[in-house]
Design an enzyme around this catalytic site. Structure first.
Site, short mmCIF file in Angstrom:
data_model
loop_
_atom_site.label_atom_id
_atom_site.label_comp_id
_atom_site.label_asym_id
_atom_site.label_seq_id
_atom_site.Cartn_x
_atom_site.Cartn_y
_atom_site.Cartn_z
N TYR A 192 0.71 -1.12 -0.17
CA TYR A 192 -0.05 -0.13 -0.12
C TYR A 192 0.75 1.14 -0.15
O TYR A 192 2.04 1.33 0.60
CB TYR A 192 -0.93 0.25 1.34
N TRP A 216 1.01 5.83 -1.61
CA TRP A 216 0.80 6.70 -2.40
C TRP A 216 1.69 7.04 -3.83
O TRP A 216 1.36 7.45 -4.52
CB TRP A 216 0.40 8.15 -1.97
N1 MGD Z 1 -1.89 7.41 12.79
C1 MGD Z 1 -2.23 7.55 11.49
N2 MGD Z 1 -1.96 6.83 10.56
C2 MGD Z 1 -2.15 7.01 9.26
C3 MGD Z 1 -3.04 7.92 8.88
C4 MGD Z 1 -3.93 8.88 10.09
O1 MGD Z 1 -4.94 9.29 9.92
N3 MGD Z 1 -3.24 8.63 11.38
N4 MGD Z 1 -3.66 8.07 7.70
C5 MGD Z 1 -3.34 7.03 6.79
C6 MGD Z 1 -3.75 7.36 5.40
S1 MGD Z 1 -5.07 7.98 4.97
C7 MGD Z 1 -2.74 6.80 4.45
S2 MGD Z 1 -3.45 7.27 2.84
C8 MGD Z 1 -1.47 6.41 4.60
C9 MGD Z 1 -0.49 6.73 3.78
O2 MGD Z 1 0.71 6.08 3.64
P1 MGD Z 1 1.76 5.87 2.64
O3 MGD Z 1 0.96 6.24 1.09
O4 MGD Z 1 2.45 4.80 2.64
O5 MGD Z 1 2.52 7.23 2.85
P2 MGD Z 1 3.67 8.05 1.83
O6 MGD Z 1 4.57 8.81 2.77
O7 MGD Z 1 2.74 8.80 0.84
O8 MGD Z 1 4.44 6.79 1.51
C10 MGD Z 1 4.76 6.56 -0.13
C11 MGD Z 1 6.22 6.16 -0.20
O9 MGD Z 1 6.59 6.05 -1.40
C12 MGD Z 1 7.88 6.63 -1.85
N5 MGD Z 1 7.79 6.64 -3.29
C13 MGD Z 1 7.49 8.09 -3.84
N6 MGD Z 1 7.61 7.94 -5.49
C14 MGD Z 1 8.07 6.78 -5.51
C15 MGD Z 1 8.18 6.01 -6.94
O10 MGD Z 1 8.00 6.54 -8.03
N7 MGD Z 1 8.60 4.51 -6.46
C16 MGD Z 1 8.83 4.16 -5.47
N8 MGD Z 1 9.33 2.93 -5.29
N9 MGD Z 1 8.54 4.79 -4.23
C17 MGD Z 1 8.16 6.14 -4.25
C18 MGD Z 1 7.98 7.76 -1.09
O11 MGD Z 1 9.07 8.03 -0.81
C19 MGD Z 1 7.24 7.38 0.41
O12 MGD Z 1 7.81 6.87 1.31
O13 MGD Z 1 -1.11 6.73 5.82
C20 MGD Z 1 -2.08 6.31 6.99
N10 MGD Z 1 -1.66 6.26 8.28
N1 MGD Z 2 -1.60 18.22 3.43
C1 MGD Z 2 -2.03 16.75 3.31
N2 MGD Z 2 -3.36 16.63 2.86
C2 MGD Z 2 -3.64 15.35 2.76
C3 MGD Z 2 -2.86 14.38 3.16
C4 MGD Z 2 -1.73 14.45 3.76
O1 MGD Z 2 -1.01 13.62 3.92
N3 MGD Z 2 -1.38 15.83 3.60
N4 MGD Z 2 -3.51 13.13 2.96
C5 MGD Z 2 -4.45 12.83 2.20
C6 MGD Z 2 -5.28 11.50 2.30
S1 MGD Z 2 -4.68 10.13 1.89
C7 MGD Z 2 -6.47 11.39 3.07
S2 MGD Z 2 -7.11 9.80 3.09
C8 MGD Z 2 -7.32 12.58 3.45
C9 MGD Z 2 -7.73 12.09 5.02
O2 MGD Z 2 -8.73 13.13 5.06
P1 MGD Z 2 -9.17 13.10 6.51
O3 MGD Z 2 -9.17 11.83 7.12
O4 MGD Z 2 -10.64 13.73 6.51
O5 MGD Z 2 -8.08 14.12 7.19
P2 MGD Z 2 -7.25 14.34 8.58
O6 MGD Z 2 -6.48 15.43 8.45
O7 MGD Z 2 -6.77 13.08 9.00
O8 MGD Z 2 -8.69 14.51 9.68
C10 MGD Z 2 -9.51 15.62 9.49
C11 MGD Z 2 -9.98 16.38 10.94
O9 MGD Z 2 -10.80 15.24 11.33
C12 MGD Z 2 -10.93 15.65 12.78
N5 MGD Z 2 -11.34 14.59 13.64
C13 MGD Z 2 -10.50 13.72 14.08
N6 MGD Z 2 -11.43 12.88 14.99
C14 MGD Z 2 -12.54 13.34 14.93
C15 MGD Z 2 -13.64 12.83 15.72
O10 MGD Z 2 -13.76 11.96 16.23
N7 MGD Z 2 -14.79 13.64 15.30
C16 MGD Z 2 -14.70 15.03 14.66
N8 MGD Z 2 -15.78 15.48 14.36
N9 MGD Z 2 -13.67 15.15 13.88
C17 MGD Z 2 -12.54 14.48 14.18
C18 MGD Z 2 -9.53 16.10 13.03
O11 MGD Z 2 -9.33 17.22 13.79
C19 MGD Z 2 -8.80 16.24 12.00
O12 MGD Z 2 -8.25 17.64 11.67
O13 MGD Z 2 -6.45 13.65 3.31
C20 MGD Z 2 -5.60 13.95 2.23
N10 MGD Z 2 -5.10 15.30 2.19
MO MO Z 3 -5.31 8.15 2.60
#
Ligand code: MGD
Ligand code: MGD
Ligand code: MO
Length: 762
Positions: free
Chosen positions: A108, A110
């Site tokens: 998994y 991005w």
């Molecule tokens: N506690 C907590 N944990 C969370 C979340 C949270 O809200 N709270 N959010 C979750 C969510 S929604 C998501 S989507 C995940 C994101 O988790 P990831 O998608 O695993 O996070 P990224 O840092 O985007 O990792 C992408 C990696 O790909 C590498 N990369 C970039 N381009 C390339 C390429 O062309 N080739 C290769 N081989 N590598 C490349 C980058 O260097 C990076 O290390 O995290 C989750 N984890």
């Molecule tokens: N800059 C930036 N933008 C991103 C990403 C990133 O890594 N960086 N990641 C992208 C990805 S992969 C995803 S999936 C989306 C995720 O999108 P979301 O999951 O919606 O984003 P988060 O910032 O994790 O959370 C949004 C807000 O939810 C609120 N929240 C947390 N728990 C609760 C709760 O129990 N109740 C309520 N009402 N609110 C709560 C927190 O205050 C938090 O700031 O964001 C995307 N956008």
């Molecule tokens: Mo995500």
């Protein structure tokens, strides 16, 4: 291309860049009304010391010493030919001895925005071609719970989040927006595949100027932008379902719910209403009840219900709410609340799951397909819900529930990752460390020495997006972008495609993998799908070479038609929903039939299983970072500029800071029974009392010699989070919220090592 400037694109915006031999200058696309400052992370990243320069192999793995994998293991450099021979032989050995069902390719992550060098597609295609498949992962960390519950009760998660209420509709029609989890601009800055126009800020401003009232229902007051002029309802974390029920009850109490809509478009409302009114359990879920749970005044709940029943009301539920235990419930209850208001399917009203959580949402959908890399066929049946990775590795053969099925974890011998960072994204990193010590071999392609690379055995240097040509495109972005190579690859880095092609050659399947095309020919080939569709519509459909020269191409979009919910509203027979009843399922016979105590047959208030205590009294929000995408380019300029003393910044409410003797800029230690990390304190009244806010993405940096639960000295919140699924239904990620304590840290401040390559490297 002029003066050395090349067009390019990223998950956080389109831009032009110019390489000067050391760094890049970056100019946001002129057509973007609100470019993301995250672009700045590119400027100093290409030749950063954190970049992986050469193929590396773990010394103890080569010598078969059995030494555990750890952050500080030694690596030896190996020439490409040798490492590819070694890896091809190892893949063959594992495949022969244990079969394709012993190889985990869920991988998994991005990675980068280009549609050809899309690391997930490349690795899946390679494993399908070479071995007929691999153990895959399903769903995402983003939407683990909603992707499973929504199809049972309303429709697919993609349809509801991506072709539904648009920003245009909000700015023109919405009177009230109940934004559960907010809609922070930092989130919609990002869209997978790219985003060429950030429209959210201006749309919210326009709406607010017209009179739309936005409610920021969140523990963080700044989860909606200033321009929305929002009213902040600082809800207790994890209590949204109680608030939604309190609103629903208030509607019924005042006869403001839309009975006709419920009768015509929904099924099972009568069963739910018994629960709402407390007919069986003696507890009406009224405003007073909701107030005690949520911390929001009962009179305010009643007033909000009244307001919502007048005018056009939109309920949005962010991803974050379902990235928690019982995360299915707010997603479902949000839809039920909107159904009771009777506005589902109306412009600017009803229900839009995840509006504003990403830049994909609230936009028009393209009327032509975008390029995508074909992945081939996976013949292996075994899979895991993506966030069950540690469970799988630690408990091979053990049973687990998923969406009505009783499954078992496969026995994984080899893990192959490209384009993701589990030591960023997964929960309970100390447990993940144990899990990463189970497989015989771990292979990682990375652009940099991430913690995941440091826990692997074979580490192959991949090019960064700026070091290769690609096509940037997203299904809701109206521009196809030529992502032209800006700089030469660092060191010996190769494209993922080249690496897999070289392995495929050694495994005798090169032709099947490459189909005889090089990268450039693949770009032209993938582009052809879009070109043909444009031509069929009689639109501008230039040849690939001409598109490449121009640097971009406009794509047509579908009308702003509200998608499946509007079609259903207009004609509930012809536009039937893809649910078992064809209607909105307020009660789901299917889900009730699964008999899961943690996901009953209608939306239900299930208190968070993890509650603050005297020992750990704060609720941690570990949300998405504002200064980067996840962990990507955490070493880049913009991300670094937000740190204090090199540490990630944690925000506390003034009351909680004072109670702990913490002042702004102090280094604090966050801890619970699972782990501990350092961070630098900021004090803010935008954080509700009792809540502490540390975003994700600081690279894991364990203190050497600090035992099984080493202190992360940089501020990665996933050393604290719990590794449990949302419920037996979806088994989604629950990383958003956890319970911690915080204290001032007065010990010596160890230097950050996260971005130093492991040593000694020979
Ligand atoms: N506690 C907590 N944990 C969370 C979340 C949270 O809200 N709270 N959010 C979750 C969510 S929604 C998501 S989507 C995940 C994101 O988790 P990831 O998608 O695993 O996070 P990224 O840092 O985007 O990792 C992408 C990696 O790909 C590498 N990369 C970039 N381009 C390339 C390429 O062309 N080739 C290769 N081989 N590598 C490349 C980058 O260097 C990076 O290390 O995290 C989750 N984890
Ligand atoms: N800059 C930036 N933008 C991103 C990403 C990133 O890594 N960086 N990641 C992208 C990805 S992969 C995803 S999936 C989306 C995720 O999108 P979301 O999951 O919606 O984003 P988060 O910032 O994790 O959370 C949004 C807000 O939810 C609120 N929240 C947390 N728990 C609760 C709760 O129990 N109740 C309520 N009402 N609110 C709560 C927190 O205050 C938090 O700031 O964001 C995307 N956008
Ligand atoms: Mo995500």
């Amino acid at each position: 291309m002029n003066d050395g400037w090349s067009t390019h694109s990223s998950h956080w915006g389109a831009f032009s860049a110019r390489w000067d031999g050391r760094g890049v200058e970056v100019e946001p696309d002129a057509g973007d009304p609100a470019p993301s400052p995250m672009l700045d992370n590119f400027t100093d990243s290409l030749r950063h010391k954190a970049r992986l320069q050469r193929p590396m192999v773990r010394r103890s793995w080569l010598a078969k010493t059995g030494e555990p994998r750890g952050f500080d293991g030694a690596f030896v450099a190996m020439p490409w030919d040798e490492v590819l021979d070694l890896l091809a032989a190892e893949l063959s050995r594992v495949h022969k001895a244990y079969g394709a069902e012993s190889i985990y390719g869920g991988s998994y992550g991005w990675a980068s925005a280009g549609r050809f060098h899309h690391a997930q597609s490349q690795i899946h295609r390679f494993l399908n071609v070479a071995f007929g498949g691999y153990v895959r992962s399903v769903n995402s960390y983003s939407a683990g719970a909603s992707a499973v519950i929504l199809p049972h009760v309303l429709g697919s998660f993609e349809a509801l989040s991506r072709r539904n209420v648009t920003w245009e509709q909000v700015s023109q029609h919405s009177d009230t927006v109940l934004a559960f989890g907010g809609m922070a601009l930092k989130n919609s800055m990002v869209a997978s595949g790219g985003i060429s126009r950030h429209v959210e800020r201006d749309a919210m401003q326009k709406a607010a100027q017209r009179g739309t009232r936005f409610y920021c229902i969140s523990p963080l007051g700044d989860d909606l932008p200033e321009q929305a002029g929002a009213t902040w309802l600082p809800i207790r974390v994890g209590s949204d379902v109680a608030l939604m029920l309190g609103l629903a009850h208030s509607l019924v109490a005042e006869n403001l719910h839309d009975r006709d809509f419920l009768a015509r478009y929904c099924t099972g409302y009568d069963i739910f209403e018994r629960y709402l009114l407390g007919l069986d359990d003696g507890q009406p879920k009224d405003a007073g009840w909701a107030s005690a749970i949520t911390g929001i005044d009962a009179a305010e709940i009643v007033a909000l219900a009244r307001r919502s029943a007048q005018g056009r009301t939109l309920v949005t539920v962010s991803h974050s709410l379902q990235r928690a235990r019982h995360g299915e419930q707010p997603v479902w209850m949000g839809a039920v609340l909107a159904a009771m208001l009777g506005q589902i399917g109306l412009p600017g009203g009803g229900y839009n799951y995840a509006l504003g959580a990403l830049g994909h949402t609230g936009r028009r959908v393209n009327a032509v397909p975008i390029p995508t890399m074909p992945q081939g066929r996976n013949g292996v049946e075994a899979f895991i819900p993506v966030a069950r990775i540690s469970d799988m590795l630690l408990a091979p053969g053990q049973p687990f529930d998923y969406n009505g099925r009783a499954l078992r974890y496969p026995d994984i011998k080899l893990v192959y990752w490209a384009g993701g960072n589990p030591f960023h994204h997964h929960q309970d990193i100390n447990r993940l460390r144990r899990a990463f010590n189970v497989p015989q071999t771990i292979v990682v392609h990375e652009t940099a020495w991430t913690p995941t690379a440091r826990f692997a055995d074979i580490v192959l240097p991949a090019t960064m997006t700026l070091e290769r040509d690609d096509i940037g495109a997203a299904a809701t972005d109206p521009r196809l972008i030529a992502m032209r190579k800006v700089a030469p690859p660092v060191g010996e880095a190769r494209d993922d495609f080249e690496i897999f092609a070289a392995l495929a050659r050694r495994l005798g399947v090169e032709q099947a993998y490459t189909e005889g095309r090089d990268s450039r020919q693949w770009l032209a080939h993938l582009y052809e799908t879009t070109r043909t569709a444009l031509a069929a519509k009689g639109l501008d459909a230039p040849s690939f070479d001409e598109f490449w020269q121009r640097g971009e191409l406009a794509l047509p979009s579908e009308p702003d038609d509200g998608g499946l919910l509007r079609a259903f509203r207009d004609d509930p027979e012809a536009g039937k929903l893809p649910t078992p009843s064809g209607k909105i399922e307020v009660f789901s016979q299917t889900i009730a039939g699964f008999d899961y105590e943690d996901c009953p047959g209608h939306p239900t208030w299930l208190p968070p299983s993890d509650q603050p205590s005297a020992r750990h009294s704060l609720t941690l929000i570990a949300n998405q970072p504002a200064t980067r995408l996840h962990s990507q380019l955490d070493f880049g300029r913009y991300s670094q500029s937000s740190k204090i003393a090199g540490r990630e910044v944690v925000r506390l409410n003034p009351v909680d800071a004072q109670a702990r003797g913490v002042a702004a800029g102090d280094i604090v230690r966050l801890f619970n029974d699972r782990g501990a990390c350092l961070a630098a304190a900021a004090i803010s009244d935008q954080v509700a009392a009792g809540v502490i806010h540390l975003p994700t993405g600081a690279w894991y940096d364990p203190l050497p010699g600090d035992g099984d639960q080493p202190l992360c000295i940089h501020g990665n919140p996933n050393v604290l989070t719990r590794d449990v699924g949302t419920s037996r239904l979806a088994q989604g990620c629950t990383g958003q919220v956890t319970i911690v304590e915080c204290e001032k840290y007065t010990g010596p401040l160890p230097p950050i090592r996260a971005f130093d390559p492991p040593s000694p490297v020979t």
